[in-house]
Design a protein around this motif. Structure first.
Motif, PDB file in Angstrom:
ATOM      1  N   LYS B  15       0.802  -1.238   0.000  1.00  0.00           N
ATOM      2  CA  LYS B  15       0.000   0.000   0.000  1.00  0.00           C
ATOM      3  C   LYS B  15       0.831   1.282   0.000  1.00  0.00           C
ATOM      4  O   LYS B  15       0.367   2.326   0.450  1.00  0.00           O
ATOM      5  CB  LYS B  15      -0.980   0.031   1.205  1.00  0.00           C
ATOM      6  CG  LYS B  15      -1.844  -1.211   1.342  1.00  0.00           C
ATOM      7  CD  LYS B  15      -2.969  -1.202   0.325  1.00  0.00           C
ATOM      8  CE  LYS B  15      -3.521  -2.577   0.097  1.00  0.00           C
ATOM      9  NZ  LYS B  15      -4.715  -2.923   0.718  1.00  0.00           N
ATOM     10  N   SER B  18      -1.231   3.361  -4.652  1.00  0.00           N
ATOM     11  CA  SER B  18      -2.480   2.750  -5.109  1.00  0.00           C
ATOM     12  C   SER B  18      -2.400   2.559  -6.620  1.00  0.00           C
ATOM     13  O   SER B  18      -1.585   3.206  -7.293  1.00  0.00           O
ATOM     14  CB  SER B  18      -3.667   3.650  -4.772  1.00  0.00           C
ATOM     15  OG  SER B  18      -3.605   4.824  -5.563  1.00  0.00           O
ATOM     16  N   GLN B  55      -7.351  -2.911  -8.045  1.00  0.00           N
ATOM     17  CA  GLN B  55      -7.258  -2.520  -6.640  1.00  0.00           C
ATOM     18  C   GLN B  55      -7.977  -3.523  -5.737  1.00  0.00           C
ATOM     19  O   GLN B  55      -7.495  -3.865  -4.657  1.00  0.00           O
ATOM     20  CB  GLN B  55      -7.817  -1.103  -6.442  1.00  0.00           C
ATOM     21  CG  GLN B  55      -7.476  -0.494  -5.075  1.00  0.00           C
ATOM     22  CD  GLN B  55      -5.963  -0.324  -4.873  1.00  0.00           C
ATOM     23  OE1 GLN B  55      -5.279   0.324  -5.667  1.00  0.00           O
ATOM     24  NE2 GLN B  55      -5.424  -0.932  -3.814  1.00  0.00           N
TER      25      GLN B  55
END
Lengths: 95, 477
Positions: B15, B18, B55
């Motif tokens: 993370k 993104s 994602q």
């Protein structure tokens, strides 16, 4: 350089060659084929070690099964086709 | 911007970045530079769904190595619902009704496809100048070609617009533009990656291949895409893969000097190649002279076999099944009118193909060229020790191209001089062997630093050997 029968070749591949294009395409075909004709010298390279049985070829078979397309795919295929009528694809009459 | 796929993957999974931010960085780059470079034929505006899918895969811990990676694909690979024109006016508005095998595989991985890249019409050409739409420029010198036919893909990677791109290679169309643009380009073993959904040029030669900035990127993409596909009966099975890939490091690299010294190769290319061989020696590889007698005939046989397959593959673009149907006074007139949008290289190869297959010439052209194909395969089998030869090598090295990138317009009217750029690359396609081009430094020409490539060829299905030598050469491993 040899000259080639451009009219006959253009009919074989169904490509129209305009009179003003003829000399240029003849020049290009001649230069490619004159160069490629080198392969005709190869007989001197062939010996027993490279005979046909060394060259493996196999057939790959599968069942001839009908797989239906989704409605979405049917519509996309119809849309990409030059002419259609309802669910039928139209082509020119050949005989 | 210079991270590898493995590094980006790590950043996405932890993370640190993104998918949306990663992708928008590349989109911004496209906006900045592609006006000048012209790598893309279409930049997709509707990629939100792809970004979201990627994602989600990451957030749910289902991400693969390629998930979220921004990439581009050559305009001859089908993505369902997207335009695919093969750089040709004759199918300029054609929309793919199904996914190619590689498209489906990439979608399953959750990559983000940013657009489709420019190419020579139906992949026929070595400069991307034969695209019906525009000329792509070499990012290292915009007065020069990026190579071809996958020139758009190579230029997009070289100018940092995508992480990696797909091209297709029939006689060097991945490796030659990769060399001209300073990238890594792989032509896999024939049958390694499915051709289902790739618009065909020479069906017994064509392979899809990745172009990237790093060997590891090209390696990761290749292992993701290879596999058996029932839709392409020439694809190889897992058991064939397993039995071909035995353990063992590469020790010896063979060099066919007779081919390199034959003439037609720039002095700067030879010097660069010699210094590459020294680098390889310094990495512990043994360099050995080898003879590949029939390679002398590879280019002449290629330009018989390819036109023959082209004349057959191009026959389907006759206005009956694809594109626009133009009216004519009879059936032949209608075919001719509909096919009038085909570009000059497609016409030339179709006519040469019709000639070499015609009665009276078939034996002296096509059959002879086919014999060369067998001889060349036998030559490679011998140097690789597959015929029991003890004096064998593990890979073969040559330059990728005889010159660095040439000027736009320089060779456009002389097909034969354009074909000569393929002199080192066609052998891998004729014999079906895997080959990779890796950046081997630069040569200065008229004030520009132009990249050159080193080509490595391995036995069938031994891409692993290519990645090993290439990775060591570029200090990646």
């Amino acid at each position: 350089m040899k000259s080639y029968d451009i009219k006959k070749l253009s009919e074989l591949v169904r490509i129209k060659i305009l009179p003003e294009e003829k000399d240029d395409i003849d020049r290009k075909i001649s230069s490619v084929l004159d160069y490629s004709a080198q392969v005709q010298e190869i007989s001197e390279l062939i010996d027993a070690t490279t005979d046909q049985e060394n060259y493996r070829q196999i057939n790959v078979m599968r069942k001839d099964e009908v797989v239906s397309s989704s409605q979405e795919e049917r519509e996309m295929i119809l849309q990409g086709f030059p002419e259609s009528n309802k669910d039928y694809l139209l082509v020119k009459k050949v005989i | 911007m210079d991270l590898s796929i493995r590094e980006i993957n790590e950043q996405l999974k932890t993370k640190k970045v993104s998918v949306k931010d990663l992708v928008s960085g590349y989109q911004k780059k496209i906006e900045e530079v592609d006006g000048e470079i012209g790598a893309f034929l279409e930049v997709f505006s509707d990629i939100d769904e792809q970004v979201k899918t990627a994602q989600e895969l990451i957030d749910t811990g289902k991400a693969g190595l390629l998930t979220g990676i921004p990439l581009a694909v050559k305009d001859n690979i089908l993505f369902k619902g997207r335009k695919v024109s093969a750089g040709s006016k004759i199918i300029k508005d054609y929309v793919a009704p199904y996914d190619s095998f590689v498209a489906q595989t990439l979608k399953d991985q959750g990559v983000v496809i940013l657009g489709r890249t420019n190419m020579d019409e139906f992949a026929m050409g070595g400069s991307t100048e034969r695209s019906a739409f525009k000329v792509t420029k070499n990012p290292h010198d915009t007065s020069r070609v990026p190579g071809g036919s996958s020139g758009g893909s190579a230029a997009a990677v070289a100018s940092g617009q995508v992480v990696i791109a797909l091209g297709s290679d029939t006689g060097g169309s991945v490796r030659q533009p990769a060399a001209f643009c300073g990238c890594v380009g792989l032509k896999p073993t024939y049958g390694a990656i499915s051709r289902s959904g790739l618009i065909a040029m020479g069906s017994s030669f064509d392979q899809i291949g990745p172009i990237g900035r790093k060997v590891s990127d090209v390696e990761d993409m290749f292992y993701c895409l290879e596999g058996l596909d029932p839709q392409d009966s020439t694809t190889l099975s897992d058991s064939e893969r397993r039995s071909a890939r035995k353990e063992g490091q590469v020790k010896t690299i063979g060099v066919p000097r007779h081919l390199i010294e034959k003439g037609g190769v720039d002095k700067s290319v030879i010097e660069n190649f010699e210094s590459s061989l020294k680098t390889l020696e310094s990495k512990g590889f043994k360099i050995k002279d080898i003879e590949l007698p029939s390679v002398a005939y590879s280019l002449s046989s290629y330009y018989i076999l390819i036109p023959a397959e082209v004349s057959s593959n191009m026959a389907r673009f006759d206005g009956m099944r694809f594109g626009e149907r133009e009216a004519g006074k009879d059936l032949l007139g209608e075919y001719m009118a509909s096919r009038s949008e085909l570009g000059s290289e497609v016409r030339l190869r179709s006519m040469v193909g019709a000639f070499v297959l015609s009665s009276g010439y078939y034996d002296s052209y096509y059959n002879k060229a086919y014999t060369v194909r067998r001889l060349l395969s036998a030559d490679f089998e011998r140097v690789f020790g597959l015929t029991g030869n003890k004096d064998s090598v593990d890979v073969v090295a040559t330059p990728t191209t005889p010159t660095p990138a040439f000027k736009i317009g320089e060779k456009i009217n002389d097909p034969l001089s354009m074909y000569m750029a393929d002199i080192f690359t066609v052998s891998a396609n004729i014999s079906g062997l895997p080959a990779i081009s890796i950046p081997s430094g630069f040569v200065k020409e008229e004030g520009s630093d132009l990249p050159l490539g080193l080509q490595l060829t391995a036995p069938r299905l031994r891409e692993d050997r290519l990645f090993e030598v290439a990775g060591k050469f570029l200090n990646e491993i």
